[in-house]
Scaffold this motif. Structure first.
Motif, short mmCIF file in Angstrom:
data_model
loop_
_atom_site.label_atom_id
_atom_site.label_comp_id
_atom_site.label_asym_id
_atom_site.label_seq_id
_atom_site.Cartn_x
_atom_site.Cartn_y
_atom_site.Cartn_z
N SER A 2 6.13 -6.54 -5.58
CA SER A 2 6.13 -5.65 -4.44
C SER A 2 5.00 -6.03 -3.48
O SER A 2 3.89 -6.35 -3.88
CB SER A 2 5.94 -4.22 -4.94
OG SER A 2 5.97 -3.33 -3.88
N THR A 3 5.31 -5.95 -2.18
CA THR A 3 4.29 -6.26 -1.19
C THR A 3 4.04 -5.04 -0.30
O THR A 3 4.92 -4.21 -0.09
CB THR A 3 4.72 -7.44 -0.29
OG1 THR A 3 5.96 -7.12 0.34
CG2 THR A 3 4.87 -8.71 -1.10
N LEU A 4 2.83 -4.96 0.21
CA LEU A 4 2.45 -3.87 1.10
C LEU A 4 3.20 -4.03 2.42
O LEU A 4 3.17 -5.10 3.04
CB LEU A 4 0.94 -3.90 1.34
CG LEU A 4 0.36 -2.81 2.24
CD1 LEU A 4 0.56 -1.44 1.62
CD2 LEU A 4 -1.11 -3.06 2.49
N TYR A 61 4.97 0.29 -0.06
CA TYR A 61 5.31 -1.02 -0.59
C TYR A 61 6.80 -1.30 -0.48
O TYR A 61 7.62 -0.38 -0.35
CB TYR A 61 4.85 -1.12 -2.05
CG TYR A 61 3.34 -1.10 -2.16
CD1 TYR A 61 2.62 -2.29 -2.14
CD2 TYR A 61 2.65 0.09 -2.25
CE1 TYR A 61 1.24 -2.28 -2.21
CE2 TYR A 61 1.26 0.11 -2.32
CZ TYR A 61 0.57 -1.08 -2.30
OH TYR A 61 -0.80 -1.07 -2.36
N SER A 62 7.14 -2.57 -0.55
CA SER A 62 8.52 -3.01 -0.37
C SER A 62 9.48 -2.45 -1.41
O SER A 62 10.67 -2.35 -1.16
CB SER A 62 8.60 -4.55 -0.38
OG SER A 62 8.07 -5.07 -1.58
#
Length: 79
Positions: A2-4, A61-62
Motif C-alpha cells: 500500500s502507498t500513501l 493509503y491506496s
C-alpha cells in the motif's frame, strides 16, 4: 504494498503546532490538503473525525486504509 495517496491536515489559524507541521511537510515536498477549523467545511469534517485538539492528520493509503495522527508526531510518521 500500500502507498500513501493523500495527507489531510486539520488546522486552525492560531495553532502554532499546525504551522510548524505545515512548514515541515512543505520543506520535504510532501503535499497535503488542509482543512481549517476556521471554516464550516473544516468543522464538519472535524466532527466526522472526532477532532478534539490540533494538529490532526489523516493519512490515506491506496488499499483504502486510513491512519489518524493526533497531536505532534515525528515527521517520519507523516511519510
Amino acid at each position: 504494498m500500500s502507498t500513501l495517496t493523500e495527507r489531510v491536515l486539520f488546522s486552525a489559524e492560531g495553532c502554532v503546532s499546525c504551522k510548524t507541521l505545515k512548514k515541515s511537510l512543505a520543506a520535504r515536498g510532501w503535499g497535503f490538503t488542509e482543512l481549517s477549523l476556521d471554516t464550516d467545511e473544516g468543522m464538519d469534517k472535524a466532527v466526522e473525525y472526532g477532532v478534539r485538539g490540533l494538529p490532526v492528520a489523516v493519512l490515506r493509503y491506496s488499499d483504502g486504509a486510513e491512519v489518524v495522527l493526533r497531536g505532534v508526531h515525528p515527521i517520519e510518521d507523516y511519510e
